[in-house]
Write a protein that holds these residues in place. Structure first.
Motif, PDB file in Angstrom:
ATOM      1  N   LYS A   1       0.840  -1.187   0.000  1.00 17.48           N
ATOM      2  CA  LYS A   1       0.000   0.000   0.000  1.00 17.48           C
ATOM      3  C   LYS A   1       0.881   1.244   0.000  1.00 17.48           C
ATOM      4  CE  LYS A   1      -3.808  -2.377   2.077  1.00 17.48           C
ATOM      5  NZ  LYS A   1      -4.698  -2.590   3.202  1.00 17.48           N
TER       6      LYS A   1
ATOM      7  N   ASP B   1      -7.891   3.081  -3.694  1.00 15.80           N
ATOM      8  CA  ASP B   1      -6.702   2.644  -2.973  1.00 15.80           C
ATOM      9  C   ASP B   1      -5.528   2.764  -3.929  1.00 15.80           C
ATOM     10  OD1 ASP B   1      -5.180   1.755  -0.857  1.00 15.80           O
ATOM     11  OD2 ASP B   1      -6.199  -0.162  -0.643  1.00 15.80           O
TER      12      ASP B   1
ATOM     13  N   VAL C   1      -1.569   1.099  -4.803  1.00 20.00           N
ATOM     14  CA  VAL C   1      -0.528   0.105  -4.564  1.00 20.00           C
ATOM     15  C   VAL C   1       0.771   0.602  -5.186  1.00 20.00           C
ATOM     16  CG1 VAL C   1      -1.999  -1.929  -4.292  1.00 20.00           C
ATOM     17  CG2 VAL C   1      -1.317  -1.224  -6.585  1.00 20.00           C
TER      18      VAL C   1
ATOM     19  N   THR D   1      -7.887  -5.895  -6.180  1.00 19.86           N
ATOM     20  CA  THR D   1      -6.500  -5.656  -5.769  1.00 19.86           C
ATOM     21  C   THR D   1      -5.532  -6.405  -6.679  1.00 19.86           C
ATOM     22  OG1 THR D   1      -7.195  -5.303  -3.486  1.00 19.86           O
ATOM     23  CG2 THR D   1      -4.863  -5.804  -3.855  1.00 19.86           C
TER      24      THR D   1
END
Length: 171
Positions: free
Chosen positions: A79, A99, A101, A126
């Motif tokens: 992350k 999010d 990465v 993800t």
């Protein structure tokens, strides 16, 4: 060995109505964990990876011992803000928000063959983001592998690489 017997289910975690599939009991059982790593090695070996990539955090638990077994390197996708040095980032949309990465800029050489691992394939968001990030970094992403998959969430439909899951749950 039936790995399913070593995966604990925890109802209402992390919130009410969710059934959590917990691999800590699998990790704690030496013969079952060894069988897991051996089965993953058999699934990953034909892709001839130069590196294995683990997604934070349980993907590290899966990919690192497998990299040792295959005698190849291991790289982390984390992350945002968790890796030192220069990184390459990819931000992706979640059901409620977004999010990011990251991977270290020098972690992968252009054209290296990689297989990406995580403990669980659920919606695939993800993993799809990690695959996209790895391609931005120059990787040749050959496959994705998981200990478990929740088939009913259809996460594999979001992935454009071969997918291996050792244990699959229909509901």
């Amino acid at each position: 060995m039936d790995l399913r017997q070593h995966i604990r289910t925890v109802p209402d975690f992390p919130k009410p109505g969710i059934l959590f599939y917990d691999i800590s009991t699998l990790l704690a059982h030496g013969p079952a964990w060894k069988a897991t790593v051996e089965q993953l090695a058999d699934a990953v070996r034909p892709h001839k990876p130069d590196l294995l990539v683990g997604i934070e955090s349980r993907g590290f638990l899966t990919a690192a011992p497998l990299a040792v077994a295959l005698e190849i390197g291991f790289v982390m996708v984390r992350k945002k803000g968790k890796l030192p040095g220069e990184t390459i980032r990819f931000t992706y949309e979640l059901e409620y928000g977004s999010d990011t990465v990251e991977i270290q800029k020098d972690a992968i050489q252009h054209g290296q063959r990689v297989v990406v691992l995580d403990d669980l394939l659920a919606t695939g968001g993800t993993m799809a983001a990690a695959i996209h990030l790895l391609r931005i970094a120059g990787a040749d992403v050959r496959a994705a592998a998981f200990v478990m998959e929740l088939d009913f969430l259809e996460g594999r439909k979001r992935l454009d690489v071969p997918v291996t899951s050792l244990v699959r749950y229909e509901s």
